[in-house]
Write an enzyme that holds these catalytic residues in place. Structure first.
Site, PDB file in Angstrom:
ATOM      1  N   ASP A 237       3.226  -0.978  12.612  1.00  0.00           N
ATOM      2  CA  ASP A 237       1.999  -1.588  12.097  1.00  0.00           C
ATOM      3  C   ASP A 237       1.888  -3.069  12.460  1.00  0.00           C
ATOM      4  O   ASP A 237       0.810  -3.661  12.343  1.00  0.00           O
ATOM      5  CB  ASP A 237       1.915  -1.425  10.580  1.00  0.00           C
TER       6      ASP A 237
ATOM      7  N   LYS B 275       0.836  -1.203   0.000  1.00  0.00           N
ATOM      8  CA  LYS B 275       0.000   0.000   0.000  1.00  0.00           C
ATOM      9  C   LYS B 275       0.868   1.249   0.000  1.00  0.00           C
ATOM     10  O   LYS B 275       0.610   2.211  -0.745  1.00  0.00           O
ATOM     11  CB  LYS B 275      -0.918   0.009   1.221  1.00  0.00           C
ATOM     12  N   SER B 276       1.909   1.269   0.821  1.00  0.00           N
ATOM     13  CA  SER B 276       2.750   2.460   0.952  1.00  0.00           C
ATOM     14  C   SER B 276       3.419   2.817  -0.365  1.00  0.00           C
ATOM     15  O   SER B 276       3.466   3.992  -0.753  1.00  0.00           O
ATOM     16  CB  SER B 276       3.806   2.229   2.038  1.00  0.00           C
TER      17      SER B 276
ATOM     18  N   ARG C  26      -5.885  -3.916  10.503  1.00  0.00           N
ATOM     19  CA  ARG C  26      -4.832  -4.716  11.140  1.00  0.00           C
ATOM     20  C   ARG C  26      -5.338  -5.422  12.400  1.00  0.00           C
ATOM     21  O   ARG C  26      -4.879  -6.520  12.726  1.00  0.00           O
ATOM     22  CB  ARG C  26      -3.610  -3.850  11.423  1.00  0.00           C
TER      23      ARG C  26
ATOM     24  N   ARG D 116       2.450   6.177  -2.916  1.00  0.00           N
ATOM     25  CA  ARG D 116       3.525   7.116  -3.268  1.00  0.00           C
ATOM     26  C   ARG D 116       3.785   7.116  -4.767  1.00  0.00           C
ATOM     27  O   ARG D 116       4.034   8.173  -5.362  1.00  0.00           O
ATOM     28  CB  ARG D 116       4.794   6.761  -2.489  1.00  0.00           C
TER      29      ARG D 116
ATOM     30  N   LYS E 246      -8.652  -2.619   2.810  1.00  0.00           N
ATOM     31  CA  LYS E 246      -7.723  -1.490   2.781  1.00  0.00           C
ATOM     32  C   LYS E 246      -6.316  -1.917   2.367  1.00  0.00           C
ATOM     33  O   LYS E 246      -5.639  -1.195   1.637  1.00  0.00           O
ATOM     34  CB  LYS E 246      -7.692  -0.838   4.163  1.00  0.00           C
TER      35      LYS E 246
ATOM     36  N   GLY F 239      -4.907   7.829   5.917  1.00  0.00           N
ATOM     37  CA  GLY F 239      -4.036   8.821   6.532  1.00  0.00           C
ATOM     38  C   GLY F 239      -3.013   9.359   5.556  1.00  0.00           C
ATOM     39  O   GLY F 239      -2.684  10.547   5.574  1.00  0.00           O
TER      40      GLY F 239
ATOM     41  N   GLN G 289       4.396  10.206   8.810  1.00  0.00           N
ATOM     42  CA  GLN G 289       3.702  10.809   7.672  1.00  0.00           C
ATOM     43  C   GLN G 289       3.771  12.328   7.676  1.00  0.00           C
ATOM     44  O   GLN G 289       3.663  12.950   6.616  1.00  0.00           O
ATOM     45  CB  GLN G 289       2.251  10.338   7.627  1.00  0.00           C
TER      46      GLN G 289
ATOM     47  N   ARG H 207      -4.794   1.130  18.711  1.00  0.00           N
ATOM     48  CA  ARG H 207      -4.495  -0.291  18.553  1.00  0.00           C
ATOM     49  C   ARG H 207      -4.048  -0.953  19.852  1.00  0.00           C
ATOM     50  O   ARG H 207      -4.240  -2.159  20.027  1.00  0.00           O
ATOM     51  CB  ARG H 207      -3.448  -0.481  17.451  1.00  0.00           C
TER      52      ARG H 207
END
Length: 445
Positions: A307, A21-22, A379, A26, A405, A92, A166, A338
């Site tokens: 994470d 995902k990251s 998660r 990007r 997600k 986010g 971030q 979390r």
């Protein structure tokens, strides 16, 4: 409401890990401000990806979707039309990065998002952007979404809180594209591997910057060029399948495919961490071999793989000795708190677990089937699924649509590996299972 019904079962065989995902987000962002055409292969198709694509289209990028391929022609002006409304969904990254990008040249741009996204911290990023000349107007007195922003950014210096990587990553995007030189210092940086991932993208695109300790300087007016990029597998997602493999009854190693061992992703640390605790894990080209094995608990610094906190907490329940997970304060500000969410849900299963101010104390204990809730956090949902596979008795996990997600085919992947998970749509019911709560005070005194 999507619910997982999980019956105790072991996994066997191999798994193809979904794309990062990251990296996907990007890659889309940089392709959308680059000159010329970019091709992104093997991207992650998820709600966060759709939110990023929609925002970049609003900025003027042309984006065409093909099976596992994105073709993007960027808008190097990087200007949103006045009065654009950006919907960050529940992402986010989209919220932080698009806020910074919109401040570079655009005016009167409004950003909004899900109600869940409103709890994600923004103040450190907004204050840094103000120091570069941006202005913000909030529709309420609570300084939450939605808000309207205007640039442009000017040459300046700022510091930025480092509690969430971030913030600095978003500033790096903005400072690279701003018209003049900009610099910032990260105060008490956390989650460093994820900021390094953002710097890796600057280096890939030959965008100049310099650093001295935790101060980063950008000459500005950078012009990225179109590129091709193949998105590799997501180590954060791989951690869940690896956990299931470690607990498996299989006599053979379980292969995790589509992973680049040389990639810079932060949660790659999960695998070396588990090796240090005694787990048997080997690396083979673009695969990781996970051997079902016992492992000890220990004192685990979570900063480099924040994470992975939910799934590591689950694994600690099956360890040979107690564990202390620490330096995880930022886990409180993700899709859920979390630390509290995983504590609450695993206690329903009988876990001996106690939250601390920045982490968790976990004593090994058997787990029992229970009625659980994901807290609308992907998660948490996936970690609870792995816990339920190796618990005694069936479990139900409510609110699991959020898993799309990062791991859209999570259940299908596990079921191919002989897990017994059923997806169903229902409301909370009187369905019962054997539930036991073993509270931490009995074990931690």
């Amino acid at each position: 409401m999507l619910t997982y019904k999980v019956s105790p079962s072991s996994v066997y065989g191999n798994a193809f890990i979904p794309s990062s995902k990251s990296h996907t987000l990007r890659a889309i962002l940089w392709a959308s401000v680059a000159e010329g055409k970019s091709i992104i292969y093997n991207y992650l198709d998820s709600p966060d990806t759709e939110a990023m694509i929609c925002a970049c289209k609003q900025m003027g990028a042309s984006i065409k979707k093909f099976p596992q391929i994105l073709e993007i022609v960027g808008n190097p002006l990087a200007i949103f039309p006045k009065y654009t409304l950006i919907d960050a969904g529940n992402s986010g990254i989209v919220l932080r990065f698009m806020t910074a990008l919109a401040c570079v040249f655009s005016k009167e741009i409004t950003v909004t998002g899900s109600s869940q996204l409103q709890r994600r911290p923004m103040a450190p990023l907004l204050q840094a952007l103000r120091n570069f000349g941006a202005s913000f107007h909030f529709s309420s007195d609570k300084s939450v979404l939605p808000f309207t922003m205007s640039g442009p950014l000017r040459s300046a210096y700022s510091d930025v809180e480092g509690s969430d990587s971030q913030f600095a990553s978003a500033l790096a995007v903005a400072c690279s594209l701003a018209e003049g030189p900009c610099s910032f210092t990260i105060i008490e940086p956390k989650e460093r591997p994820w900021f390094d991932l953002s710097l890796w993208w600057l280096e890939k695109l030959h965008l100049p910057y310099s650093c001295s300790d935790t101060t980063y300087s950008f000459p500005g007016s950078s012009h990225p060029q179109g590129f091709s990029y193949h998105v590799t597998g997501d180590f954060s997602s791989a951690a869940f399948i690896a956990a299931a493999a470690l607990l498996s009854k299989s006599l053979q190693p379980i292969r995790l495919r589509n992973l680049d061992i040389l990639d810079i992703q932060g949660d790659k640390i999960f695998f070396s961490l588990m090796q240090n605790l005694g787990a048997s894990i080997q690396y083979d080209n673009e695969e990781i071999l996970v051997f079902p094995s016992s492992f000890s608990g220990g004192s685990i610094d979570m900063d480099g793989c924040i994470d992975a906190l939910p799934i590591l907490t689950v694994l600690c329940c099956f360890a040979d000795s107690p564990s202390h997970l620490y330096n995880a304060r930022s886990a409180k500000d993700k899709e859920s708190d979390r630390i509290l969410a995983i504590t609450e849900e695993l206690q329903k299963m009988g876990a001996c677990i106690q939250p601390t101010h920045d982490g968790l104390l976990v004593n090994p204990s058997p787990l029992y089937g229970a009625v659980l809730d994901s807290h609308d956090d992907h998660r948490i949902a996936m970690a609870l699924t792995i816990a339920a596979l190796y618990a005694s008795g069936d479990s139900r996990i409510h609110n699991t649509a959020c898993v799309r997600k990062t791991f859209p085919n999570f259940v299908q992947t596990l079921n191919i590996m002989e897990a017994r998970i059923e997806e169903c749509h229902d409301n909370y019911s009187m369905w019962s299972t054997h539930k036991r709560k073993v509270f931490a005070r009995e074990s931690f005194g």
